[in-house]
Design a protein around this motif. Structure first.
Motif, mmCIF file in Angstrom:
data_model
loop_
_atom_site.group_PDB
_atom_site.id
_atom_site.type_symbol
_atom_site.label_atom_id
_atom_site.label_comp_id
_atom_site.label_asym_id
_atom_site.label_seq_id
_atom_site.Cartn_x
_atom_site.Cartn_y
_atom_site.Cartn_z
ATOM 1 N N HIS B 199 0.853 -1.196 0.000
ATOM 2 C CA HIS B 199 0.000 0.000 0.000
ATOM 3 C C HIS B 199 0.885 1.242 0.000
ATOM 4 C CE1 HIS B 199 -3.696 -2.287 0.860
ATOM 5 N NE2 HIS B 199 -2.908 -3.065 1.570
ATOM 6 N N TYR B 201 0.422 5.130 0.051
ATOM 7 C CA TYR B 201 -0.596 6.160 0.269
ATOM 8 C C TYR B 201 -0.142 7.476 -0.354
ATOM 9 C CZ TYR B 201 -1.833 2.546 3.604
ATOM 10 O OH TYR B 201 -2.140 1.338 4.178
ATOM 11 N N THR B 210 1.488 4.335 13.666
ATOM 12 C CA THR B 210 0.113 3.853 13.445
ATOM 13 C C THR B 210 -0.790 4.942 12.870
ATOM 14 O OG1 THR B 210 -0.565 4.548 15.656
ATOM 15 C CG2 THR B 210 0.235 2.293 15.440
ATOM 16 N N ASP B 212 -2.299 7.048 14.564
ATOM 17 C CA ASP B 212 -3.246 7.483 15.605
ATOM 18 C C ASP B 212 -2.857 8.879 16.091
ATOM 19 O OD1 ASP B 212 -4.982 5.276 15.797
ATOM 20 O OD2 ASP B 212 -3.501 4.167 16.963
ATOM 21 N N CYS B 223 -2.620 11.446 4.736
ATOM 22 C CA CYS B 223 -3.874 11.147 4.046
ATOM 23 C C CYS B 223 -4.708 10.138 4.837
ATOM 24 C CB CYS B 223 -3.639 10.747 2.598
ATOM 25 S SG CYS B 223 -3.279 9.049 2.321
ATOM 26 N N ARG B 225 -6.195 7.464 4.281
ATOM 27 C CA ARG B 225 -6.032 6.003 4.143
ATOM 28 C C ARG B 225 -4.839 5.474 4.940
ATOM 29 N NH1 ARG B 225 -7.168 9.855 0.965
ATOM 30 N NH2 ARG B 225 -5.596 9.484 -0.627
ATOM 31 N N HIS B 228 -4.866 2.899 7.723
ATOM 32 C CA HIS B 228 -5.498 1.592 7.437
ATOM 33 C C HIS B 228 -4.496 0.440 7.422
ATOM 34 C CE1 HIS B 228 -9.035 3.742 5.148
ATOM 35 N NE2 HIS B 228 -8.925 4.122 6.391
ATOM 36 N N VAL B 230 -2.713 -0.671 9.575
ATOM 37 C CA VAL B 230 -2.709 -1.466 10.808
ATOM 38 C C VAL B 230 -3.717 -2.616 10.689
ATOM 39 C CG1 VAL B 230 -2.974 -1.450 13.300
ATOM 40 C CG2 VAL B 230 -2.034 0.572 12.155
ATOM 41 N N ASP B 232 -5.249 -3.617 8.014
ATOM 42 C CA ASP B 232 -4.982 -4.405 6.811
ATOM 43 C C ASP B 232 -3.865 -5.414 7.052
ATOM 44 O OD1 ASP B 232 -6.950 -2.968 5.591
ATOM 45 O OD2 ASP B 232 -5.651 -1.840 4.248
#
Lengths: 356, 356, 356, 356
Positions: B199, B201, B210, B212, B223, B225, B228, B230, B232
């Motif tokens: 992935h 991004y 992460t 967060d 961005c 996405r 995600h 984590v 995924d």
């Protein structure tokens, strides 16, 4: 919603379906909408509906005007027919921006498989380039597209710094379009500094479309992340086109180019390496480079021990390797230049046109 | 949860933290757990906690036993010290499988930035390879890792068909670790037919962990996405390791290699191209290839007009280009061979060892 | 992460586990964290680990300091022992805010089943009320909690306007704790104008905890939405507590009460009905009500034909029914009062204390 | 996609829009589709497009045939006109199941606000009940609906055991339709044992529709969970209708009633309390109840100390309180009856019609 079905080329059986949503009225703050043109796949032998309507619905829900192009296939697919079909469709869409209530500078294209090849051609070779392109398990390499249509061109080698920003997705186990078609295309986008996003999912068959169980049977060996491309591409388009606002779209988060090396004027947002290569910036850069040469070990120590060691060994060349891919602004932030001096350099650079 | 803090190498200040979850008791059907070893980043100058505990929590919640390795940094980072630290940690983890209630053949590694370089080394060069590797905005290319630690090796060129399956993520705008580090690594994985998911991004800074808001400030240009990866990666690990079942894990959905070309025995699941290259399969393949030669235009027409045209022009070579990357099974399904004949061929192939 | 295990009451075997995350250092902008106290379920007969550690991990990842209370069970569960255990734990947590790096006015509680009963008691009856409460398939009604512990109190009837904001979740098919326990509790929260969020999922067994396959077997008849409560509760807490910012949390989106009827001072944000009932606001409201009486049919026509018909029929009472639950501000926006007049009314109201 | 616009009642200006998707052809395994009928809101004064097309797109993408009813409003909204419009639309939809390629026993209805009131009426009072109903911030209580249309009926009191399964959502801070309309409706559904799912989000305005930024302005004070109802309702419909399969839908996960107390024949899946009340089951239940009476303290001890204490104190009545809401099967599993005996009881019960 209003639907319109237009024959673009009766001889080649080329059609455009338009799904046009209302503006104003109950949709008070919306006077125009972004748009997307869908190019279904089918190996240039047909255009599958599995990659037409189900895809349309996702972008309609997100607020887009949606168009589906059934381009030239089979004996009509000789190049450049399909690309001409695309050009004709895109011209029609942009010239009807008032009638169809759309932003003519916010028209994306999405293509799948061979349709992804055509979307890739649109993003690289077309006169009427899309403002963003989404490529689903797309064919981009000549050797493969020639298995479908021997006259169709290679897309990877057509990428340059005019190419549209791209969103790509594919599955690792695609037996029909090997994933290398997606990877080599992203490499070309990096080379020309084009914005992109890419998702390669661990497994799934070719042609899974949205991955909804109404399109791809629920028992399919398709990994759980694969259907995420739909929502993710909508969020990415929001980054490229902005979001709905009062009679306008908000400022997009993303530019076409990742760095500022392609902006009309120079600035400290350009990469250090690029600025070093600009003849018209030489005068402005010279004092900084002289200063850097003098303080190179100090700056390198600031970056870290390996950088220090490297700079001791290779001199300025070592330091350049560390700095060339960073923005000049970031490089300056590792020095003791004051905010005023940095601002002054930026002001000078901003008076210089970016000549390529 | 029990925590344990172990000093692996007091001289080099190498430590291993173990976060061990309960089994049986209230967790009736769980007698062992899969495990993951975290390698935080920090340019081989330090190991940041931003990429340690917050990452640990995600995998603990998913049911894993989690370990955090603080490997050799700064003057201790001379190669192969960090890789030796990894080997020592992995050996300790696998040899304590009973005590720590873990499946010793289901131990993943995850690394970030320079820790991602180390995870990449683990996946390619280690004696104790991980069963899966997650690489976050990882350095994989020699030129870049040398800016951190001049003795550290290139990872891209170390990929071979023994490499562990990998999950990769990065942001396109990473100014510290250019995204090409991720892309070239995936290319190498394709070359050696290793399973992966990737992935990239559209934008975000280096080192977002992460994503967060407790780790990366909410105002960051990151961005939507990006965080995600984590969830995924947890779903991907489920595909590689299986899911929790009664005193066992279910059969994994994914194998290490995408095709069957690396299985111990041959089969019709191997690619046609690979089987054609196997000396010990020649006898079995010969009648089919003879048949194919005879019916090549008919088979090509079955595939499509472009394939037909290509085969007329280039003969068997044209057909091979179409068929070599597909499984033999799929090639056979485009012929009129009966299910019995296909089964017979498969049975014969399965008696042949796969010699590389 | 540091762990601490504290015996709160050796006679009753009450313990508190503290999972404390680092602040500052690598977590630059974070100097304190919000906190959550977990109360596992078990019918006041035991405290299950299935609702302890796996739940802890979710909030740790989100950046919280996390505590797990094993409260009095079995023969020790006589009321008010468990509530006393809670009070003791909450007092300890808040008085150690410096040591444990937490915001003492941002401490939530989460409880499951009988632990949800205790969380409900904490939110309604405790001296040390939590700043937010999450109730998972909680027992709230006396008849049911008496099956576990005959001395335990009813929670529904204890709700008043001091009750903490609540997040509730349950499954419709729970055979152990009928869903009416959740519904009647939300009704009480509405009555006292307490903020809440509630998710009742179509089906799933009692006690599914996080719903992860490491806690609840993958073959469980549990609907796909059920595990969403974890992420949703974290987002809800962000609305109640704010998000991480530089050495602070941002302003929360949600207040404890839905309307402003419980604010310290009156304002046009209070509901029209409430302001009409306030003795000290009578003088300010009087001219408006006189005006309204005079223009009532005109205002009603503005709202709609049914409102008009209703007002013609029932006079002011008809209009009050339409307006009483709206804010006075919204009511004023349906008149031709100018912004200046509205502002003047608000300024006057804001000088009046809200006496209940 | 084909669109059709039908005038159902020219005098009252009632129209039905049909959005019909292709079957077979490129959609190989799909020969029919489930359907949904949309009832937009507007206080029975108009039908807003904000709750029509954007909603349609979500279910079209999920594979549904979609219909939008513009029902009688303003002076035409006198009861039962809107309900008659619904009946006419539903009859037309179901009688055209062949033409429109839909499963006539899998037609849902979705309504918003006043349209939610009409959907609630459809689910409770209609001759042509929908197979599932989705109610968005719906008016269900007489006092409120009378503000829109004085002749419209109360919905809460109309719930009975024939009511359709329901999915409900609302925001806690809705100033136009107080959330109690949703809560009291769920209470009625519990009373009559109807399957449902309910989501009450912490905050958001009335009428947010899908919550997409193309429908509800991005600056709206709307909580992040609110737009989840769209995906969640699609998953819930999958539970009620089954998923797409070869020329069929799979067996649904959910039944209309939560327990088996409304099945045509009795069984051990019925609740203990219900079976005790069935005259025709008395003979079969008698020996078990006698046995239970004899062993009541032993069974109660098996359940737990509180149950034991309760049973000692109140005798059989105490035990009944514990057991009546559980299935007979679960009650039997707490005894030492053998699998054969249990099976025999079930066989006997299954020969008895469920008389209500």
């Amino acid at each position: 919603m209003q639907t319109e079905f237009i024959t673009l080329n009766p001889k080649r059986n080329v059609t455009l379906a338009a799904y046009i949503q209302e503006v104003k009225g109950d949709f008070r703050y919306i006077s125009k909408r972004p748009a997307i043109l869908i190019l279904p796949g089918g190996g240039y032998q047909y255009c599958t509906n599995r990659e037409a309507d189900p895809v349309a619905m996702a972008y309609l829900k997100a607020g887009y005007q949606v168009f589906i192009l059934k381009y030239s296939v089979k004996e009509n697919a000789k190049w450049p027919n399909p690309l001409e079909d695309y050009e004709q469709a895109m011209e029609l869409i942009r010239s009807n921006d008032e009638k169809w209530h759309l932003y003519k500078d916010k028209v994306a294209v999405i293509g799948f498989s061979a349709g992804g090849h055509l979307a890739g051609c649109a993003a690289t070779m077309a006169k009427n380039k899309p403002d963003a392109a989404i490529l689903g398990y797309a064919v981009t390499k000549e050797d493969l597209i020639h298995q479908c249509e021997v006259t169709a061109p290679d897309v990877v080698s057509a990428v340059d710094y005019h190419t549209s920003p791209c969103f790509l997705f594919a599955t690792r186990t695609d037996q029909v379009v090997p994933v290398i078609n997606t990877i080599e295309f992203t490499q070309a986008l990096v080379k020309y500094d084009i914005s992109f996003e890419s998702h390669i999912y661990a497994y799934g068959p070719h042609g899974f479309s949205t991955g909804d169980t109404s399109v791809q049977h629920r028992d399919t060996f398709l990994c759980s992340r694969a259907p995420h491309w739909v929502e993710d591409s909508i969020e990415w388009l929001k980054d490229m086109f902005g979001d709905f606002d009062q009679d306008a779209m908000t400022e997009p988060a993303c530019k076409k180019h990742v760095t500022s090396d392609y902006d009309p004027m120079l600035s400290i947002q350009c990469t250090f390496g690029y600025l070093r290569s600009c003849a018209n910036a030489r005068e402005i850069m010279a004092p900084f480079i002289a200063w850097l040469d003098e303080h190179r070990e100090e700056v390198a120590r600031h970056i870290g021990p390996a950088a220090y060691e490297r700079t001791c060994k290779y001199g300025m060349e070592g330091l350049y390797q560390l700095a060339d891919s960073r923005t000049f602004q970031e490089v300056l932030s590792n020095t003791n230049f004051s905010q005023e001096e940095i601002h002054r350099i930026d002001t000078c650079l901003k008076q210089l046109p970016n000549i390529r």
